[in-house]
Design a protein around this motif. Sequence first.
Motif, PDB file in Angstrom:
ATOM      1  N   GLY A 164       0.380  -1.022  -0.194  1.00 28.30           N
ATOM      2  CA  GLY A 164      -0.072   0.085  -0.100  1.00 28.30           C
ATOM      3  C   GLY A 164       0.809   1.469  -0.374  1.00 28.30           C
ATOM      4  N   PHE A 165       2.110   1.365   1.147  1.00 29.36           N
ATOM      5  CA  PHE A 165       2.559   2.270   0.528  1.00 29.36           C
ATOM      6  C   PHE A 165       3.435   2.671  -0.492  1.00 29.36           C
ATOM      7  CE2 PHE A 165       7.188   4.228   1.699  1.00 29.36           C
ATOM      8  CZ  PHE A 165       6.043   5.176   2.000  1.00 29.36           C
ATOM      9  N   GLY A 166       3.701   1.920  -1.033  1.00 25.84           N
ATOM     10  CA  GLY A 166       4.533   1.501  -2.648  1.00 25.84           C
ATOM     11  C   GLY A 166       5.259   0.435  -2.895  1.00 25.84           C
ATOM     12  N   THR A 167       6.679   0.955  -3.746  1.00 27.23           N
ATOM     13  CA  THR A 167       7.249  -0.010  -3.979  1.00 27.23           C
ATOM     14  C   THR A 167       8.452  -0.367  -3.861  1.00 27.23           C
ATOM     15  OG1 THR A 167       6.093   0.521  -6.286  1.00 27.23           O
ATOM     16  CG2 THR A 167       7.980  -1.323  -6.524  1.00 27.23           C
ATOM     17  N   VAL A 168       9.473  -1.659  -3.575  1.00 30.00           N
ATOM     18  CA  VAL A 168      10.398  -1.632  -2.866  1.00 30.00           C
ATOM     19  C   VAL A 168      11.541  -2.149  -4.334  1.00 30.00           C
ATOM     20  CG1 VAL A 168      11.340  -3.129  -1.179  1.00 30.00           C
ATOM     21  CG2 VAL A 168       9.193  -2.427  -0.757  1.00 30.00           C
ATOM     22  N   TYR A 169      12.773  -1.533  -4.506  1.00 31.95           N
ATOM     23  CA  TYR A 169      13.624  -1.929  -4.860  1.00 31.95           C
ATOM     24  C   TYR A 169      15.064  -2.915  -3.812  1.00 31.95           C
ATOM     25  CZ  TYR A 169      10.827   0.990  -8.094  1.00 31.95           C
ATOM     26  OH  TYR A 169       9.722   1.410  -9.110  1.00 31.95           O
ATOM     27  N   LYS A 170      15.832  -3.319  -4.629  1.00 34.69           N
ATOM     28  CA  LYS A 170      16.609  -3.609  -4.044  1.00 34.69           C
ATOM     29  C   LYS A 170      18.030  -3.022  -4.992  1.00 34.69           C
ATOM     30  CE  LYS A 170      19.823  -7.359  -4.492  1.00 34.69           C
ATOM     31  NZ  LYS A 170      20.086  -9.039  -5.341  1.00 34.69           N
ATOM     32  N   ALA A 171      18.156  -2.828  -4.081  1.00 32.87           N
ATOM     33  CA  ALA A 171      19.337  -1.726  -4.537  1.00 32.87           C
ATOM     34  C   ALA A 171      20.966  -1.885  -4.177  1.00 32.87           C
ATOM     35  CB  ALA A 171      18.971  -0.760  -4.021  1.00 32.87           C
ATOM     36  N   GLN A 172      22.026  -2.082  -4.832  1.00 33.45           N
ATOM     37  CA  GLN A 172      23.213  -1.733  -4.831  1.00 33.45           C
ATOM     38  C   GLN A 172      24.231  -0.796  -4.993  1.00 33.45           C
ATOM     39  OE1 GLN A 172      25.806  -4.587  -6.772  1.00 33.45           O
ATOM     40  NE2 GLN A 172      27.426  -4.916  -5.421  1.00 33.45           N
ATOM     41  N   LEU A 173      24.761   0.138  -3.412  1.00 32.21           N
ATOM     42  CA  LEU A 173      25.232   1.350  -3.432  1.00 32.21           C
ATOM     43  C   LEU A 173      26.498   1.318  -4.253  1.00 32.21           C
ATOM     44  CD1 LEU A 173      24.088   2.881   0.500  1.00 32.21           C
ATOM     45  CD2 LEU A 173      23.259   2.262  -1.916  1.00 32.21           C
ATOM     46  N   ASP A 174      27.215   2.808  -4.307  1.00 27.26           N
ATOM     47  CA  ASP A 174      28.118   2.653  -4.791  1.00 27.26           C
ATOM     48  C   ASP A 174      29.729   1.677  -3.153  1.00 27.26           C
ATOM     49  OD1 ASP A 174      27.664   4.584  -6.969  1.00 27.26           O
ATOM     50  OD2 ASP A 174      28.367   6.008  -5.796  1.00 27.26           O
ATOM     51  N   SER A 175      29.057   2.271  -2.575  1.00 22.40           N
ATOM     52  CA  SER A 175      30.364   1.225  -1.792  1.00 22.40           C
ATOM     53  C   SER A 175      29.923  -0.650  -2.278  1.00 22.40           C
ATOM     54  CB  SER A 175      29.847   1.466  -0.124  1.00 22.40           C
ATOM     55  OG  SER A 175      28.421   1.229  -0.094  1.00 22.40           O
ATOM     56  N   GLY A 176      29.344  -1.053  -2.849  1.00 21.63           N
ATOM     57  CA  GLY A 176      29.362  -2.624  -2.387  1.00 21.63           C
ATOM     58  C   GLY A 176      28.127  -3.265  -1.683  1.00 21.63           C
TER      59      GLY A 176
END
Length: 406
Positions: free
Chosen positions: A130-142
């Motif tokens: 209901g809140f929104g969409t969840v994404y998997k993300a990899q930061l610049d640090s890994g």
Amino acid sequence: MGRRKLLQEPKKKDDEPDHDPKAKRYSASTEAGIVVSGFFLTCCVFICPCVYKKKRETAPSVLTKDPNSSDSTFPLDMNVRAPPEKVPPSPSIVSISPNLIRIEPVHLNMAQVTRATRNFSPALQIGEGGFGTVYKAQLDSGQVVAIKRAKKEHFENLQTEFSSEVELLAKIDHRNLVRLLGYVDKGNERLIITEYVPNGTLRDHLDGQRGKILDFNQRLEIAIDIAHGLTYLHLYAEKQIIHRDVKSSNILLTESLRAKVADFGFARLGPMDSDQTHISTKVKGTVGYLDPEYMKTYQLTTKSDVYSFGILLIEILTGRRPVDLRRPVEERVTLRWAFRKFNEGHAVQLADQMMEEVVDADLLVKMFALAFQCAAPVRNDRPEMKSVGEQLWAIRADYLKSPRRG
């Protein structure tokens, strides 16, 4: 040298008063001390700055905030307090342990978020609610994180849920609760950044979408994990927190099948006054898990979470969703179907048929009895979450002693 110098001084004139020889010796000693002290003082003046400089060069560097980070992101400098060990200790389940791997807060701006999610690519989407969409993300640090992005079309209505989730998540730190790492609240974007839990939801596993079906021991361990997380919220958090949306799709599993309670969008702080027994609020939650007394009176208490947990425990044991319109009429509401079968003495038949092992009937009876007690229609008949965790731990001890067949 100073003494020799003093002895070589010219004799005093006749008009100068004579002094006692002892006094002269004392004077010589005093002046010698002054000379020596001056020598050491001179050494300190030149040596100390060198030592101080070297010490500064070897001191550990302090991380500072990224100057490119948005003002709306923040580090969570949480004052974590270890709760008293009131829940029975377990080798695998504890409250806050110094041996746990700490996940540090992150500082991100929108440019970094966009890069980490590949401009919110559908390929990186791992969930939606209901809140929104969840994404998997990899930061610049890994580092891999989960980023929940609010739906813009519901932005106005979701502002309260967003603020609530950020405020409450910032106050908790427990191994069975998903940890907040940061957030972005800028312009028309509302983002919540949490730790990434890689093994999907409990519902995914009950549906068989993650390969091997959960065995009885794994389901029991997961139930204990959830009970410990909720006990922490109700008793040991800085302020009492009522989750209000305990369900299988909000339980995330790690690679080792440890459970973490997620999604605090509907969570509320408990009564602030010790004389209060509840808070009055609009009914929010998920159909099938909602406390009937809360729905009737609009009075929210921790026992509402206990009710939801009771429904969830039945779901864990049977594999069935709380409400399933695809089933025959008499089986559509799982609580009613399970309660009827249990009273008929068919507790073993309630166990998920996808489990290949044979489970001791007495253990199933104890777990279903506990689940029905949690899901009692009147809140006063329900146990506290702390007691639920203790009973589950006792059942686990009995399970480890019982003969098990594959």
